[in-house]
Design an enzyme around this catalytic site. Structure first.
Site, short mmCIF file in Angstrom:
data_model
loop_
_atom_site.label_atom_id
_atom_site.label_comp_id
_atom_site.label_asym_id
_atom_site.label_seq_id
_atom_site.Cartn_x
_atom_site.Cartn_y
_atom_site.Cartn_z
CG PHE A 132 1.44 -1.17 -3.01
CD1 PHE A 132 1.78 -0.83 -4.30
CD2 PHE A 132 0.36 -2.04 -2.82
CE1 PHE A 132 1.07 -1.33 -5.39
CE2 PHE A 132 -0.34 -2.55 -3.90
CZ PHE A 132 0.02 -2.19 -5.20
CG ASP A 217 -3.29 -0.13 3.07
OD1 ASP A 217 -3.63 -1.30 3.35
OD2 ASP A 217 -2.98 0.23 1.92
CE LYS A 246 -1.67 -8.19 -0.73
NZ LYS A 246 -1.41 -6.74 -0.81
C1 LIG Z 1 -1.82 -5.58 -1.65
C2 LIG Z 1 -2.01 -4.26 -1.02
C3 LIG Z 1 -2.98 -3.36 -1.48
C4 LIG Z 1 -3.81 -3.61 -2.72
O1 LIG Z 1 -4.64 -4.68 -2.60
P1 LIG Z 1 -5.35 -5.28 -3.93
O2 LIG Z 1 -6.25 -6.35 -3.39
O3 LIG Z 1 -4.26 -5.79 -4.81
O4 LIG Z 1 -6.09 -4.17 -4.56
C5 LIG Z 1 -3.17 -2.18 -0.79
N1 LIG Z 1 -2.44 -1.90 0.30
C6 LIG Z 1 -1.49 -2.74 0.77
C7 LIG Z 1 -0.74 -2.38 2.00
C8 LIG Z 1 -1.24 -3.94 0.13
O5 LIG Z 1 -0.29 -4.76 0.57
#
Ligand SMILES: *Cc1c(COP(=O)(O)O)cnc(C)c1O
Length: 388
Positions: A132, A217, A246
Site C-alpha cells: 500500500f 515506504d 502518518k
Molecule cells: C497510509 C499509508 C500511505 C498513504 O498515506 P496517506 O497519508 O494516506 O496518503 C502510504 N504508504 C503506507 C505504507 C501507508 O501505511
C-alpha cells in the site's frame, strides 16, 4: 448536533468513499477516545498509526497554541525557523541527509518516485503485491492491489509488481530501465506482513550491484512504530530514500521524502513543489513530537511494551483456535485469524476498544506509543472476550 444529525449530515454532504464505523468521536486524551455520551474507548487504531504521542498531549496543545498566534503558513518562498529546526531534527533521526516536506504519505511517495526517476534517468519502479503506497494515480499504480485501481485507468506507466518476500522475482523483474525498488519494510495495510530477516538486506545488495535505488515506504512503520525510529534499523538496511508521514507531526498533515545528498540534489528550484509543505504550524507539531519522543523514551517503550503485548496476544492462542498467527514488531502487531473477522470491530467497540481489521482476517493493533501496560492488559482482556 446530536449523534444522528452528525451521521446523517456527513452521509448527505461528504462523498461516500469511506465506510465509517458507527461511532461519533467527540474528544480524546492519551490512549482514550470518548463519544458524546462520555463512553470511553481504548484507541488501538490511533487515527491509523498517526497518534503515536497519544491524543491532546499537554505539550502539543501548549506549543501549538503558541504557534497559532505566531505564524501558521507562509509557503516555501520564505525561510522559517520552525522548518529549519524540523528539517535538521527529522533528517538527523533518519538515515539520510535531506528532506522534502510534503503533506501526506501518498504525496511523499509521489515525490520519492519523481526523485528516483529524475536521478537515475530510468522509468521503472518495482513494487510488491499487496503493498500500500497511497491513493494518487501513481501511488495506486505502485500499490499492488488491483481493487484500488479499478475504474481509474489509464494508469501511469512504469510500475512492475512482484511477490513480497521473494528475491527471485525481484531479480527477474529488473531490467535496464529499472529506477528503483519501492517497498514497505513491513507491509501494513495488507495485514502486518513481516518479511524474512534477510529479505531487505538482500534487496540492498541487489540494488548496489545493479545501480538501482532502494526506497523504503516507512509511512506506517516509521517513527517508532516498530520499536525502532525507522523499521530499516530492524535489519540494519539503509535505503537510498525513505518516505514518512502518518505519525510525523502528531496528527497534523505532514509527509516527508528523505534522501541521501547526491540523490536529493536533482531536486532544484522548479523541479518539485507543494504549497503547504512544511508549514510553521506543522513543523512546530513535528518538533514537539520529537521532544515528546525524547522525554518519554517512546521508541524504546514501543519496543518493550510491544514485546509484552505480543506475548499476551500469543497466549490467547491456547484458548482460541481461530488465531493462526501473531506477528509484528514494536506496537505494530497483527493477529491473523482463520476466518473473515470484520465483525470483531463492532464487538470490540461495544466493549470500549477501537481496533481495525486488515485484509479481512487480520486484527491490526497500532495503538499510541504512550499506551500503558494496564491499558494493554485491558485490550487483551477484551480481545479474549470477543474472539470465538
Ligand atoms: C497510509 C499509508 C500511505 C498513504 O498515506 P496517506 O497519508 O494516506 O496518503 C502510504 N504508504 C503506507 C505504507 C501507508 O501505511
Amino acid at each position: 448536533m446530536n449523534n444522528d444529525e452528525v451521521k446523517t449530515t456527513l452521509d448527505e454532504y461528504v462523498m461516500h468513499s469511506y465506510g465509517r464505523y458507527d461511532l461519533v468521536i467527540d474528544h480524546a486524551h492519551g490512549s482514550i477516545v470518548y463519544d458524546k455520551d462520555g463512553k470511553e474507548y481504548i484507541d488501538c487504531v490511533a487515527g491509523i498509526a498517526v497518534n503515536n504521542i497519544g491524543h491532546t498531549h499537554e505539550k502539543m496543545t501548549e506549543n501549538l497554541s503558541k504557534q497559532l498566534t505566531k505564524l501558521i503558513h507562509v509557503s516555501n518562498l520564505y525561510y522559517t525557523e520552525e522548518q529549519a529546526i524540523a528539517a535538521k531534527r527529522i533528517v538527523e533521526a533518519s538515515p539520510h541527509d535531506k528532506i522534502f516536506f510534503a503533506n501526506s504519505g501518498a504525496e511523499a511517495n509521489e515525490g520519492a518516485i519523481k526523485l528516483a526517476r529524475k536521478y537515475t534517468g530510468k522509468g521503472e519502479i518495482i513494487t510488491a503485491w499487496n503493498s500500500f503506497h497511497g491513493r494518487t494515480l501513481a501511488t495506486i499504480t505502485a500499490t499492488g492491489q488491483p481493487k484500488y485501481q479499478k475504474g481509474f485507468q489509464p494508469l501511469p506507466a512504469g510500475f512492475v509488481h512482484v511477490d513480497y518476500n521473494d528475491i527471485k522475482q525481484i531479480e527477474e523483474a529488473i531490467t535496464d530501465d529499472t529506477a528503483a525498488i519501492l517497498i514497505e519494510p513491513i507491509q501494513g495495510e495488507s495485514g502486518v506482513r513481516v518479511p524474512d530477516d534477510d529479505y531487505l538486506p538482500t534487496l540492498r545488495k541487489i540494488c548496489d550491484e545493479k545501480g538501482i535505488l532502494l526506497i523504503f515506504d516507512e509511512v506506517q512503520t516509521g517513527y517508532g512504530r516498530t520499536g525502532k525510529m525507522f523499521a530499516s534499523e530492524l535489519t540494519g538496511t539503509v535505503p537510498d530514500i525513505t518516505t514518512s508521514a502518518k505519525a510525523i507531526a502528531g496528527g497534523l498533515p505532514m509527509g516527508a521524502v528523505l534522501a541521501n545528498k547526491e540523490i536529493a540534489e536533482v531536486f532544484q528550484p522548479g523541479t518539485h513543489a507543494t504549497t503547504f509543505g512544511g508549514t510553521p504550524l506543522a513543523c512546530c507539531a513535528a518538533n514537539t513530537v520529537l521532544d515528546i519522543y525524547e522525554e518519554e523514551d517512546l521508541v524504546n517503550k514501543s519496543h518493550e511494551n510491544g514485546l509484552y503485548f505480543k506475548e499476551k496476544l500469543e497466549a490467547l492462542k491456547d484458548t482460541h483456535d481461530c488465531i493462526v498467527d501473531v506477528r509484528g514488531h514494536g506496537l505494530m502487531i497483527g493477529v491473523e485469524t482463520n476466518y473473515e473477522c470484520g465483525d470483531l470491530v463492532s464487538k470490540a467497540q461495544e466493549k470500549g476498544l477501537l481496533i481495525n481489521v486488515a485484509n479481512g482476517t487480520v486484527i491490526r493493533f497500532v495503538p499510541p506509543l504512550i499506551i500503558t501496560r494496564e491499558e494493554l492488559d485491558k485490550v487483551v482482556e477484551i480481545i479474549d472476550e470477543i474472539l470465538p
